[in-house]
Design an enzyme around this catalytic site. Structure first.
Site, PDB file in Angstrom:
ATOM      1  N   CYS A   1       0.796  -1.284   0.150  1.00  0.00           N
ATOM      2  CA  CYS A   1      -0.036  -0.171   0.148  1.00  0.00           C
ATOM      3  C   CYS A   1       0.995   1.379   0.055  1.00  0.00           C
ATOM      4  O   CYS A   1       1.431   1.705   1.043  1.00  0.00           O
ATOM      5  CB  CYS A   1      -1.059   0.005   1.208  1.00  0.00           C
ATOM      6  SG  CYS A   1      -1.847   1.438   1.625  1.00  0.00           S
TER       7      CYS A   1
ATOM      8  N   CYS B   1       0.162   3.772   2.646  1.00  0.00           N
ATOM      9  CA  CYS B   1       0.504   3.581   3.773  1.00  0.00           C
ATOM     10  C   CYS B   1       1.906   4.057   4.331  1.00  0.00           C
ATOM     11  O   CYS B   1       2.079   4.282   5.166  1.00  0.00           O
ATOM     12  CB  CYS B   1       0.293   1.913   4.078  1.00  0.00           C
ATOM     13  SG  CYS B   1      -1.473   1.332   3.908  1.00  0.00           S
TER      14      CYS B   1
END
Length: 289
Positions: free
Chosen positions: A37, A40
């Site tokens: 991700c 993230c």
């Protein structure tokens, strides 16, 4: 993973200790993330920097959702990154996506203990003792020292409303940060302030009731009666009943639209968890359909 002492990698086994138990002492921000991700990875340095800066006023727990799938499912994590704030063992706030540092800081500030929180507690005690004006004075002084503390601004607006200073409460709440305005407490307070600003509390409810008895289609009298009744806690349902009657009797009239808008404000002021809201929403739907 860095050697930041305020950031822990958390698993299903360590969750009860690192999140549930520790959140009884300080807020714990739980970062649900995954290695694939990209957002993230953008958010992680911001979270770790703030954890170091706040030096234990809150703690960070990082959960790899690819490894801890059960935890992600348990807390209904559907997009990454998702950050949930835990306090006293339960999630109390959350955000999704790689927010900028200022927005993350705003979330943190809502939950860490602040010196201003002591002033809020003292003001509550003053108000409960019948010293509402002193509570307002205390909170105004505190707000000059801590202008960015959202709960302090909400507390002051509530006390101003208690002292019948709806215009002052409106101005105080107007400066609340946008994200904080979306919280249920702030939405309820905003609706109550707007109702107070628009209310006609000078009407004689007995006289208005007599007018309605003589002419049940006196929609203006019903609206004024509802405004007067709403500010008596035991008469809130009577107020909503009057507004429903205006909507039923005044289809197409401006009074009916005014009554509907006022009723929606009352719903907002009570909050969606109040069982009366669901009941009267159903009655409103029956009238409109």
């Amino acid at each position: 993973m860095s050697d930041n002492p305020f950031v822990k990698v958390v698993t299903q086994e360590s969750f009860p200790t690192e999140v549930t138990q520790r959140s009884a002492l300080v807020p714990v921000l739980v970062d649900f993330w995954a290695d694939w991700c990209a957002p993230c990875k953008m958010l992680a340095p911001v979270l770790e920097k703030l954890a170091l800066e706040y030096a234990g006023k809150f703690l960070m727990a990082k959960i790899d959702t690819d490894v801890e799938r059960d935890l992600a499912a348990q807390f209904a994590v559907r997009s990454l990154p998702t950050v949930k704030v835990f306090r006293h063992g339960a999630p109390v706030d959350e955000f999704m996506g790689a927010l900028p540092e200022s927005a993350v800081r705003e979330v943190i500030e809502r939950h860490i203990e602040q010196p201003a929180d002591l002033d809020i507690a003292e003001a509550t005690n003053l108000s409960d003792s019948g010293k509402a004006e002193a509570a307002v004075a205390l909170l105004k002084e505190s707000l000059t020292n801590y202008p960015g503390h959202g709960p302090l601004r909400v507390a002051l607006a509530q006390q101003q409303l208690n002292t019948k200073d709806a215009p002052g409460a409106f101005e105080t709440l107007k400066e609340l940060p946008l994200l904080a305005k979306q919280e249920e407490e702030a939405k309820i307070l905003q609706a109550r302030i707007e109702l107070a600003l628009s209310a006609d509390e000078t009407g004689d409810t007995d006289a208005l009731a007599q007018r309605i008895a003589q002419n049940p289609n006196d929609l203006s009298a019903r609206i004024r009666l509802a405004a007067g009744l709403f500010h008596q806690p035991e008469q809130v349902e009577a107020a909503m009943t009057q507004l429903l009657e205006v909507i039923k009797r005044g289809r197409g009239a401006s009074e009916a639209d005014q009554a509907r808008q006022t009723l929606l404000q009352i719903f907002a002021s009570l909050g969606h968890q109040d069982e009366r809201v669901g009941r009267y929403r159903r009655l409103l739907a029956q009238i409109l359909n």
